[in-house]
Motif scaffolding. Structure first.
Motif, PDB file in Angstrom:
ATOM      1  N   GLY A 167      51.994  -1.184  19.170  1.00 15.47           N
ATOM      2  CA  GLY A 167      51.950   0.043  18.379  1.00 15.47           C
ATOM      3  C   GLY A 167      52.696   1.145  19.103  1.00 15.47           C
ATOM      4  N   THR A 168      53.158   2.145  18.367  1.00 16.82           N
ATOM      5  CA  THR A 168      53.931   3.239  18.947  1.00 16.82           C
ATOM      6  C   THR A 168      53.209   4.565  18.743  1.00 16.82           C
ATOM      7  N   GLN A 169      53.661   5.573  19.467  1.00 24.65           N
ATOM      8  CA  GLN A 169      53.164   6.934  19.277  1.00 24.65           C
ATOM      9  C   GLN A 169      54.225   7.727  18.524  1.00 24.65           C
ATOM     10  N   ARG A 170      53.906   8.186  17.327  1.00 22.82           N
ATOM     11  CA  ARG A 170      54.817   8.992  16.520  1.00 22.82           C
ATOM     12  C   ARG A 170      54.052  10.155  15.887  1.00 22.82           C
ATOM     13  N   PRO A 171      53.557  11.095  16.712  1.00 24.80           N
ATOM     14  CA  PRO A 171      52.803  12.205  16.121  1.00 24.80           C
ATOM     15  C   PRO A 171      53.686  12.993  15.157  1.00 24.80           C
ATOM     16  N   PRO A 172      53.247  13.188  13.939  1.00 26.77           N
ATOM     17  CA  PRO A 172      54.072  13.904  12.965  1.00 26.77           C
ATOM     18  C   PRO A 172      54.188  15.377  13.331  1.00 26.77           C
ATOM     19  N   ARG A 173      55.326  15.954  13.040  1.00 26.54           N
ATOM     20  CA  ARG A 173      55.528  17.381  13.276  1.00 26.54           C
ATOM     21  C   ARG A 173      54.959  18.130  12.076  1.00 26.54           C
ATOM     22  N   GLU A 174      53.689  18.465  12.192  1.00 32.52           N
ATOM     23  CA  GLU A 174      52.936  19.107  11.112  1.00 32.52           C
ATOM     24  C   GLU A 174      51.977  20.100  11.740  1.00 32.52           C
ATOM     25  N   PRO A 175      51.346  20.953  10.942  1.00 30.67           N
ATOM     26  CA  PRO A 175      50.382  21.887  11.539  1.00 30.67           C
ATOM     27  C   PRO A 175      49.296  21.157  12.317  1.00 30.67           C
ATOM     28  N   ALA A 176      48.960  21.707  13.479  1.00 28.45           N
ATOM     29  CA  ALA A 176      47.818  21.179  14.240  1.00 28.45           C
ATOM     30  C   ALA A 176      46.566  21.559  13.483  1.00 28.45           C
ATOM     31  N   ARG A 177      45.875  20.609  12.911  1.00 28.39           N
ATOM     32  CA  ARG A 177      44.745  20.923  12.039  1.00 28.39           C
ATOM     33  C   ARG A 177      43.589  21.515  12.853  1.00 28.39           C
ATOM     34  N   VAL A 178      43.269  22.768  12.598  1.00 32.75           N
ATOM     35  CA  VAL A 178      42.170  23.427  13.294  1.00 32.75           C
ATOM     36  C   VAL A 178      40.859  22.721  12.967  1.00 32.75           C
ATOM     37  N   GLN A 179      40.073  22.429  13.998  1.00 37.22           N
ATOM     38  CA  GLN A 179      38.745  21.853  13.799  1.00 37.22           C
ATOM     39  C   GLN A 179      37.679  22.936  13.672  1.00 37.22           C
ATOM     40  N   ARG A 180      37.725  23.929  14.576  1.00 34.00           N
ATOM     41  CA  ARG A 180      36.660  24.940  14.599  1.00 34.00           C
ATOM     42  C   ARG A 180      37.106  26.143  15.416  1.00 34.00           C
ATOM     43  N   LEU A 181      36.388  27.235  15.252  1.00 31.74           N
ATOM     44  CA  LEU A 181      36.535  28.414  16.093  1.00 31.74           C
ATOM     45  C   LEU A 181      35.871  28.156  17.439  1.00 31.74           C
ATOM     46  N   GLY A 182      36.576  28.468  18.535  1.00 32.26           N
ATOM     47  CA  GLY A 182      36.029  28.226  19.864  1.00 32.26           C
ATOM     48  C   GLY A 182      35.520  29.469  20.558  1.00 32.26           C
ATOM     49  N   HIS A 183      36.388  30.509  20.683  1.00 30.07           N
ATOM     50  CA  HIS A 183      35.955  31.706  21.396  1.00 30.07           C
ATOM     51  C   HIS A 183      36.801  32.905  21.009  1.00 30.07           C
ATOM     52  N   VAL A 184      36.302  34.073  21.405  1.00 30.23           N
ATOM     53  CA  VAL A 184      37.040  35.314  21.252  1.00 30.23           C
ATOM     54  C   VAL A 184      36.982  36.058  22.579  1.00 30.23           C
ATOM     55  N   VAL A 185      38.077  36.749  22.916  1.00 33.06           N
ATOM     56  CA  VAL A 185      38.173  37.531  24.152  1.00 33.06           C
ATOM     57  C   VAL A 185      38.387  38.990  23.765  1.00 33.06           C
ATOM     58  N   VAL A 186      37.587  39.889  24.342  1.00 34.07           N
ATOM     59  CA  VAL A 186      37.739  41.317  24.073  1.00 34.07           C
ATOM     60  C   VAL A 186      37.782  42.089  25.385  1.00 34.07           C
ATOM     61  N   GLN A 187      38.499  43.201  25.346  1.00 39.27           N
ATOM     62  CA  GLN A 187      38.604  44.102  26.500  1.00 39.27           C
ATOM     63  C   GLN A 187      37.726  45.320  26.257  1.00 39.27           C
ATOM     64  N   THR A 188      37.101  45.827  27.325  1.00 40.26           N
ATOM     65  CA  THR A 188      36.206  46.964  27.205  1.00 40.26           C
ATOM     66  C   THR A 188      36.348  47.887  28.408  1.00 40.26           C
ATOM     67  N   THR A 189      36.186  49.181  28.177  1.00 39.65           N
ATOM     68  CA  THR A 189      36.178  50.145  29.280  1.00 39.65           C
ATOM     69  C   THR A 189      34.806  50.220  29.934  1.00 39.65           C
ATOM     70  N   LYS A 190      33.799  49.603  29.303  1.00 40.39           N
ATOM     71  CA  LYS A 190      32.423  49.613  29.814  1.00 40.39           C
ATOM     72  C   LYS A 190      31.975  48.169  30.044  1.00 40.39           C
ATOM     73  N   TYR A 191      32.668  47.502  30.946  1.00 46.29           N
ATOM     74  CA  TYR A 191      32.480  46.066  31.115  1.00 46.29           C
ATOM     75  C   TYR A 191      31.045  45.694  31.486  1.00 46.29           C
ATOM     76  N   ARG A 192      30.490  46.297  32.532  1.00 48.43           N
ATOM     77  CA  ARG A 192      29.160  45.880  33.009  1.00 48.43           C
ATOM     78  C   ARG A 192      28.087  46.167  31.954  1.00 48.43           C
ATOM     79  N   GLU A 193      28.143  47.336  31.348  1.00 52.53           N
ATOM     80  CA  GLU A 193      27.163  47.685  30.328  1.00 52.53           C
ATOM     81  C   GLU A 193      27.263  46.746  29.126  1.00 52.53           C
ATOM     82  N   THR A 194      28.498  46.428  28.740  1.00 45.46           N
ATOM     83  CA  THR A 194      28.710  45.549  27.587  1.00 45.46           C
ATOM     84  C   THR A 194      28.266  44.129  27.900  1.00 45.46           C
TER      85      THR A 194
END
Length: 377
Positions: A167-194
């Motif tokens: 068998g061969t590897q021929r991954p199609p050039r297509e959208p990478a199908r999203v499975q799920r949301l993993g994380h979000v990153v946010v910046q804050t000026t009040k890091y410790r309190e947040t």
């Protein structure tokens, strides 16, 4: 804590906490969220946003004139809700609670009110604000979307372990199908309190802390935070917080099947004129294989695969922050990823620095020097 792993065992960090440093969790939090439910944005051009979303690998779950909900192939909530508005902005995350009792405890502790969500989403929710002013929605009992046909991972001949014959590897050039949301990153000026707000109200726990080189005694400036599911493993980080001169969205990340899906999906995006921010590489904290892109509104979004999963026993790791320490392998972090590329975003951040240094917050002149040292590393 008794029964918890020692970070010095090489599980994920060379360093653990020193005496008196932040423990990365609190006792008796108000509630314990299970996961991110979805992220909410406002964008002026829903048609353009939806076209990018499909190329990135989302499926439209719900569409009206003024709202589009984007989902992955996993069952559950939509990953992203985008509403039409005059200018692009991030509204905030929604976290999933186990049941309505968690919402009632949060409402009592914060003076908030539990209200029904729109019928098309189902369930209940309440809106809170973290110390940086970000709207944080907590939901329970929402309708679960059924699973979609997933993108199948490939069979690999790893070293001398042969599983693919004739068998061969021929991954199609297509959208990478999203499975799920993993994380979000946010910046804050009040890091410790947040940080403390999320640990106390949502029961989250820290997987890794980063500190500016030479400033460890002042405490961490970034934390990778996971949901506390007890013995059930959770993503290394569901939320990441970083100290900076402004309160803003940094990026969000979405899981795909494997490296081939991620790489072929990246080629699909590139061929359609979309802009890669940084990748492909493998992170240190979290271990994910990553690929970062900019959507047409300038928001950074990430495809990832093969991330770390921790249960509640693992103690936080501690490490110095550096640009070169963001990846185990891959190209150097780009100016665009670091927010240093010439353009509107870097100009906004420069203005934010000038403003933050005049305000009473955690981003002071010494922290600015630490941030600049990181950027040059």
């Amino acid at each position: 804590m008794s029964g918890q792993h020692d970070v010095h065992s090489g599980l994920h960090s060379e360093r653990g906490a020193l005496a008196g440093e932040h423990p990365g969790r609190v006792g008796n939090p108000v509630a314990k969220v299970l996961d991110l439910a979805w992220l909410e944005f406002v964008k002026p051009d829903l048609e353009r946003a939806e076209a990018f979303a499909h190329a990135f690998g989302f499926t439209t779950a719900h569409r009206t004139v003024d709202e589009v909900r984007l989902r992955g192939s996993d069952p559950g909530s939509p990953c992203v809700i985008v509403r039409r508005g005059p200018r692009s902005r991030f509204l905030g995350p929604a976290f999933l609670a186990a049941d309505s009792a968690d919402l009632l405890r949060l409402a009592e502790a914060t003076g908030s009110r539990v209200t029904p969500l729109p019928e098309s989403l189902g369930g209940l929710g309440l809106d809170l604000a973290d110390p940086s002013g970000l709207r944080v929605r907590v939901v329970a009992g929402t309708h679960a979307l059924p699973a979609l046909s997933p993108q199948q991972p490939h069979a690999f001949n790893l070293g001398h372990e042969v599983v693919r014959v004739n068998g061969t590897q021929r991954p199609p050039r297509e959208p990478a199908r999203v499975q799920r949301l993993g994380h979000v990153v946010v910046q804050t000026t009040k890091y410790r309190e947040t940080l403390d707000w999320y640990l106390r109200h949502l029961g989250m726990i820290v997987s890794d802390f980063l500190y500016y080189p030479g400033q460890r005694e002042r405490g961490p400036v970034m934390s990778f935070i996971r949901c506390d599911r007890g013995a059930t493993p959770a993503d290394h980080h569901t939320l990441a917080l970083t100290l900076g001169p402004s309160n803003r969205y940094v990026h969000s990340a979405y899981q795909v099947a494997d490296l081939d899906a991620l790489a072929a999906g990246g080629e699909y995006l590139r061929e359609r004129g979309y802009r890669r921010s940084w990748g492909i590489g493998r992170h240190i904290q979290g271990s994910q294989i990553f690929d970062y892109w900019r959507d047409p509104d300038g928001f950074m979004v990430e495809h990832f695969s093969d991330g770390d999963m921790f249960d509640c026993t693992l103690e936080p790791g501690w490490a110095p922050m550096s640009a070169s320490g963001l990846a185990q392998w891959g190209p150097p972090a780009t100016k665009d990823f670091l927010g240093l590329a010439p353009g509107a975003e870097s100009l906004r951040e420069l203005r934010a620095i000038a403003h933050a240094l005049r305000e009473d917050n955690e981003f002071d002149l010494r922290r600015l020097r630490g941030l600049l040292k990181v950027a040059k590393s």
